[in-house]
Design an enzyme around this catalytic site. Structure first.
Site, PDB file in Angstrom:
ATOM      1  N   ARG A  46     -16.672 -10.727  36.249  1.00  0.00           N
ATOM      2  CA  ARG A  46     -17.929 -10.348  36.907  1.00  0.00           C
ATOM      3  C   ARG A  46     -17.747  -9.960  38.370  1.00  0.00           C
ATOM      4  O   ARG A  46     -18.330  -9.004  38.855  1.00  0.00           O
ATOM      5  CB  ARG A  46     -18.896 -11.525  36.826  1.00  0.00           C
ATOM      6  CG  ARG A  46     -19.545 -11.633  35.466  1.00  0.00           C
ATOM      7  CD  ARG A  46     -21.040 -11.652  35.601  1.00  0.00           C
ATOM      8  NE  ARG A  46     -21.425 -12.843  36.329  1.00  0.00           N
ATOM      9  CZ  ARG A  46     -22.091 -13.851  35.783  1.00  0.00           C
ATOM     10  NH1 ARG A  46     -22.477 -13.800  34.539  1.00  0.00           N
ATOM     11  NH2 ARG A  46     -22.403 -14.914  36.483  1.00  0.00           N
ATOM     12  N   ASP A  89     -19.975  -7.187  33.446  1.00  0.00           N
ATOM     13  CA  ASP A  89     -20.714  -8.336  32.949  1.00  0.00           C
ATOM     14  C   ASP A  89     -20.789  -8.159  31.432  1.00  0.00           C
ATOM     15  O   ASP A  89     -21.398  -7.197  30.950  1.00  0.00           O
ATOM     16  CB  ASP A  89     -22.114  -8.314  33.582  1.00  0.00           C
ATOM     17  CG  ASP A  89     -22.989  -9.416  33.021  1.00  0.00           C
ATOM     18  OD1 ASP A  89     -22.526 -10.133  32.112  1.00  0.00           O
ATOM     19  OD2 ASP A  89     -24.135  -9.534  33.492  1.00  0.00           O
ATOM     20  N   LYS A 152      -8.550 -19.993  21.422  1.00  0.00           N
ATOM     21  CA  LYS A 152      -9.212 -21.187  20.949  1.00  0.00           C
ATOM     22  C   LYS A 152     -10.167 -21.690  22.024  1.00  0.00           C
ATOM     23  O   LYS A 152      -9.991 -21.296  23.177  1.00  0.00           O
ATOM     24  CB  LYS A 152      -8.210 -22.250  20.540  1.00  0.00           C
ATOM     25  CG  LYS A 152      -7.382 -22.811  21.698  1.00  0.00           C
ATOM     26  CD  LYS A 152      -6.606 -24.002  21.281  1.00  0.00           C
ATOM     27  CE  LYS A 152      -7.439 -25.261  21.287  1.00  0.00           C
ATOM     28  NZ  LYS A 152      -6.963 -26.297  22.201  1.00  0.00           N
ATOM     29  N   ASP A 181      -3.065 -19.499  18.167  1.00  0.00           N
ATOM     30  CA  ASP A 181      -2.719 -20.915  18.260  1.00  0.00           C
ATOM     31  C   ASP A 181      -1.366 -20.901  18.960  1.00  0.00           C
ATOM     32  O   ASP A 181      -0.350 -20.565  18.342  1.00  0.00           O
ATOM     33  CB  ASP A 181      -2.596 -21.533  16.867  1.00  0.00           C
ATOM     34  CG  ASP A 181      -2.281 -23.019  16.947  1.00  0.00           C
ATOM     35  OD1 ASP A 181      -1.458 -23.397  17.816  1.00  0.00           O
ATOM     36  OD2 ASP A 181      -2.835 -23.799  16.167  1.00  0.00           O
ATOM     37  N   HIS A 182      -1.348 -21.233  20.232  1.00  0.00           N
ATOM     38  CA  HIS A 182      -0.125 -20.954  20.999  1.00  0.00           C
ATOM     39  C   HIS A 182       1.075 -21.773  20.504  1.00  0.00           C
ATOM     40  O   HIS A 182       2.214 -21.407  20.751  1.00  0.00           O
ATOM     41  CB  HIS A 182      -0.355 -21.113  22.512  1.00  0.00           C
ATOM     42  CG  HIS A 182      -0.343 -22.517  23.004  1.00  0.00           C
ATOM     43  ND1 HIS A 182      -1.423 -23.354  22.891  1.00  0.00           N
ATOM     44  CD2 HIS A 182       0.621 -23.246  23.614  1.00  0.00           C
ATOM     45  CE1 HIS A 182      -1.119 -24.536  23.419  1.00  0.00           C
ATOM     46  NE2 HIS A 182       0.112 -24.497  23.866  1.00  0.00           N
ATOM     47  N   LYS A 186       5.695 -20.977  19.986  1.00  0.00           N
ATOM     48  CA  LYS A 186       6.783 -21.720  20.640  1.00  0.00           C
ATOM     49  C   LYS A 186       8.099 -21.462  19.898  1.00  0.00           C
ATOM     50  O   LYS A 186       8.133 -21.485  18.665  1.00  0.00           O
ATOM     51  CB  LYS A 186       6.466 -23.221  20.656  1.00  0.00           C
ATOM     52  CG  LYS A 186       5.349 -23.585  21.639  1.00  0.00           C
ATOM     53  CD  LYS A 186       5.128 -25.086  21.671  1.00  0.00           C
ATOM     54  CE  LYS A 186       3.879 -25.445  22.451  1.00  0.00           C
ATOM     55  NZ  LYS A 186       4.072 -25.590  23.887  1.00  0.00           N
ATOM     56  N   GLU A 220       1.067 -36.496  25.452  1.00  0.00           N
ATOM     57  CA  GLU A 220       1.021 -35.846  26.765  1.00  0.00           C
ATOM     58  C   GLU A 220       0.823 -36.891  27.853  1.00  0.00           C
ATOM     59  O   GLU A 220       0.047 -37.834  27.675  1.00  0.00           O
ATOM     60  CB  GLU A 220      -0.159 -34.865  26.827  1.00  0.00           C
ATOM     61  CG  GLU A 220      -0.039 -33.681  25.897  1.00  0.00           C
ATOM     62  CD  GLU A 220      -1.227 -32.722  26.060  1.00  0.00           C
ATOM     63  OE1 GLU A 220      -1.052 -31.700  26.737  1.00  0.00           O
ATOM     64  OE2 GLU A 220      -2.311 -33.011  25.537  1.00  0.00           O
ATOM     65  N   ASP A 239      -9.397 -30.578  19.740  1.00  0.00           N
ATOM     66  CA  ASP A 239      -8.569 -29.878  20.727  1.00  0.00           C
ATOM     67  C   ASP A 239      -7.131 -29.688  20.236  1.00  0.00           C
ATOM     68  O   ASP A 239      -6.494 -28.684  20.552  1.00  0.00           O
ATOM     69  CB  ASP A 239      -8.573 -30.694  22.031  1.00  0.00           C
ATOM     70  CG  ASP A 239      -7.847 -29.991  23.169  1.00  0.00           C
ATOM     71  OD1 ASP A 239      -8.165 -28.813  23.413  1.00  0.00           O
ATOM     72  OD2 ASP A 239      -6.965 -30.613  23.804  1.00  0.00           O
ATOM     73  N   HIS A 244      -3.235 -27.107  16.445  1.00  0.00           N
ATOM     74  CA  HIS A 244      -1.787 -27.210  16.648  1.00  0.00           C
ATOM     75  C   HIS A 244      -1.098 -28.155  15.652  1.00  0.00           C
ATOM     76  O   HIS A 244      -0.103 -27.802  15.029  1.00  0.00           O
ATOM     77  CB  HIS A 244      -1.469 -27.700  18.064  1.00  0.00           C
ATOM     78  CG  HIS A 244      -2.171 -26.929  19.150  1.00  0.00           C
ATOM     79  ND1 HIS A 244      -2.358 -25.579  19.098  1.00  0.00           N
ATOM     80  CD2 HIS A 244      -2.717 -27.325  20.328  1.00  0.00           C
ATOM     81  CE1 HIS A 244      -2.973 -25.166  20.198  1.00  0.00           C
ATOM     82  NE2 HIS A 244      -3.214 -26.216  20.959  1.00  0.00           N
TER      83      HIS A 244
HETATM   84  C1  BG6 Z   1      -4.157 -26.847  24.454  1.00  0.00           C
HETATM   85  C2  BG6 Z   1      -5.133 -27.976  24.621  1.00  0.00           C
HETATM   86  O1  BG6 Z   1      -4.503 -26.066  23.344  1.00  0.00           O
HETATM   87  O2  BG6 Z   1      -2.855 -27.368  24.274  1.00  0.00           O
HETATM   88  C3  BG6 Z   1      -4.722 -28.857  25.790  1.00  0.00           C
HETATM   89  O3  BG6 Z   1      -6.437 -27.472  24.844  1.00  0.00           O
HETATM   90  C4  BG6 Z   1      -3.300 -29.319  25.626  1.00  0.00           C
HETATM   91  O4  BG6 Z   1      -5.590 -29.979  25.898  1.00  0.00           O
HETATM   92  C5  BG6 Z   1      -2.384 -28.135  25.365  1.00  0.00           C
HETATM   93  O5  BG6 Z   1      -2.905 -29.977  26.809  1.00  0.00           O
HETATM   94  C6  BG6 Z   1      -0.980 -28.588  25.040  1.00  0.00           C
HETATM   95  O6  BG6 Z   1      -0.141 -27.468  24.981  1.00  0.00           O
HETATM   96  P1  BG6 Z   1       1.374 -27.564  25.397  1.00  0.00           P
HETATM   97  O7  BG6 Z   1       1.896 -26.199  25.142  1.00  0.00           O
HETATM   98  O8  BG6 Z   1       1.396 -27.965  26.835  1.00  0.00           O
HETATM   99  O9  BG6 Z   1       1.977 -28.604  24.518  1.00  0.00           O
END
Ligand code: BG6
Length: 495
Positions: A46, A89, A152, A181-182, A186, A220, A239, A244
């Site tokens: 924006r 916007d 996500k 989904d990252h 990896k 974590e 989350d 994941h």
């Molecule tokens: C994200 C979550 O998708 O993944 C976070 O929203 C989390 O809460 C993160 O910390 C963890 O990803 P990574 O790659 O650091 O293990």
């Protein structure tokens, strides 16, 4: 590889995701020769900003967050001259008209092969507004070369995920939709497929006859930081586990695909989700554990209780830890528990998958030899250590027959000198090449929600009376230890 000219439009251009992940990933792809010869990156948000200021903002992002450190001046210059900023916007149609003009200009310049990627790096409540207008203004009409990347969270529950899928499906073809989904990007996660399906010794053992149980643990040290506003409406189940961790479970549990086609791989993963045992009320009581952290210490720093974090209500019922015992009811896995846990503010940051093999059928060694006996284990360490280790029994050197567990280790650091790409590098390249293998298909997302809904509902309806129930910096709630100890095991960690 040679890629068609590409226009990448990033909605949420000035946001955290772009600064921390997307811009560094695109810059690293460029540095390593993986960007198309002709490309334009158009950030939109924006606030008014000119191209130069936007480029500088992104450079700061890259300097602070790229795995390769600060930018190389000349490289940055030549990379960033293709970055542009468009103030817009997303709720205003006029903005899309302007965007269309810019896109047309690049298309004319780049030629008819030009592909367009729309990256929705914005809060999920803006997904519908953007999707609707991209369709209305015919900005993503060509199904072969227009793609939409959706970050996500994909929905908040089964109903909202279905709604979003419907909304997208009405406007775009599934082959245009890239749900990120990252974890799937990896390096070590992709290597699990290589490990399982490119090695013949493993397959005969990879089933209920030889495996005792599986552990998937993503712990974590970080707390929720300034994401309390988002996190409190989410929690560990939504989350982390819905996406994941269930994806990791699918990769461990899936049958061998016929080939590496995106849909073939995703079909095999969906089969695992379909076979997962639905939760009864009793399962929820006995096979799930939730936790929330109280204040404590991590790495010498005092950490506030979750309920004292910014934007978190002081009576929050949101879980910052979850542990679940799942079952996959099929021929391969019937009766074998998959213990899954994840949590914030824990003693270690570590993502590990442990395959615990069954014990030998008969002990042949004399008493005393086997005092340190330990069943075979395969440990796949996703991060921070990147390794696969097989724990076996060996004979300790010496005149006596004494057994000792030893590790056979494949360690990335010791094996390769090249650094692994970040997940977003891999995934952005996949989007540009049009490979959906590591992205979530509509049915995958929905079935994962469907599986977890009974747990989500039960936890929401029945407030936890024991919260907070673990200290920040600890290993998590006692009940999570009990969940696995009850079956004679403990959560495995690397030293
Ligand atoms: C994200 C979550 O998708 O993944 C976070 O929203 C989390 O809460 C993160 O910390 C963890 O990803 P990574 O790659 O650091 O293990």
């Amino acid at each position: 590889i040679s890629l068609s000219p590409t226009i990448i439009v990033i909605f949420g251009g000035t946001g955290d995701l772009n600064l921390r992940k997307l811009a560094p990933a695109l810059y690293n792809l460029y540095s390593e020769g993986y960007m198309p010869e002709k490309y334009a990156i158009i950030g939109t948000a924006r606030r008014p900003l000119d191209d130069d200021k936007f480029r500088n903002t992104l450079m700061e992002g890259v300097n602070s967050f790229s795995r390769t450190g600060k930018v190389h001046k000349d490289k940055w210059e030549s990379f960033s001259k293709n970055i542009y900023y468009q103030s817009s916007d997303v709720k205003d149609s006029a903005s899309f008209d302007e965007l269309r003009i810019v896109i047309e200009k690049f298309k004319d310049e780049f030629g008819p092969e030009t592909q367009i990627v729309y990256y929705l790096a914005v809060s999920p409540d803006l997904f519908p507004a953007i999707a609707k207008r991209l369709a209305k203004f015919k900005l993503a009409e060509n199904e072969d070369n227009c793609r939409i990347v959706v970050e996500k969270p994909f929905g908040k529950d089964l109903d909202t995920a279905r709604e979003l899928n419907e909304l997208l499906k009405e406007r775009f073809k599934e082959k245009q939709i890239y749900r990120i989904d990252h974890y799937l990007g990896k390096e070590t996660v992709q290597n699990i497929m290589a490990f399982r399906f490119a090695n013949s010794f493993l397959e005969p053992l990879w089933n209920r006859n030889y495996i005792d149980h599986v552990q998937i643990s993503v712990t974590e040290q970080l707390g929720v930081g300034d994401r309390g506003g988002y996190y409190d409406g989410s929690g560990a189940l939504r989350d982390m586990i819905q996406n994941h961790l269930l994806q990791l479970l699918c990769i461990i549990g899936m049958e061998t695909p016929i080939n590496f086609d995106a849909d073939e791989i995703r079909d095999k993963k969906v089969d695992v989700l379909k076979a997962m045992r639905p939760f009864s009320a009793e399962d929820i009581r006995f096979n799930t554990v939730r936790g929330q952290y109280s204040k404590g210490w991590i790495k010498g720093t005092e950490v506030p209780a979750y309920r004292s974090e910014k934007d978190v209500p002081d009576d929050s019922n949101t879980e910052t830890f979850a542990a679940i015992k799942f079952f996959v009811d099929n021929w391969r896995w019937k009766g074998i528990p998959f213990y899954v846990r994840t949590g914030k503010c824990l003693t270690q940051s570590s993502s590990l998958i442990t395959i615990q093999f069954k014990d030998v059928p008969h002990q042949v060694f004399p008493g005393g030899a086997a005092e340190n006996w330990q069943q075979n284990r395969l440990i796949i360490s996703i991060q921070p250590e990147m390794s696969i280790r097989l724990q076996v029994q060996g004979k300790r050197p010496g005149l006596d027959m004494i057994l000792n567990p030893v590790d056979m280790v494949f360690d990335y650091k010791g094996t390769y000198t090249t650094e692994s790409p970040e997940a977003y590098e891999t995934l952005l390249l996949d989007v540009m090449t049009g490979d959906q293998t590591q992205f979530m298909r509509a049915d995958q997302v929905e079935i994962a929600w469907e599986l977890l809904m009974p747990v989500i509902n039960a936890w929401e309806q029945k407030k936890s009376l024991s919260f907070p129930n673990y200290t920040a910096g600890s290993v998590g709630p006692e009940n999570a230890e009990a969940l696995i100890a009850r079956d004679g095991f403990h959560w495995f960690t690397l030293p």
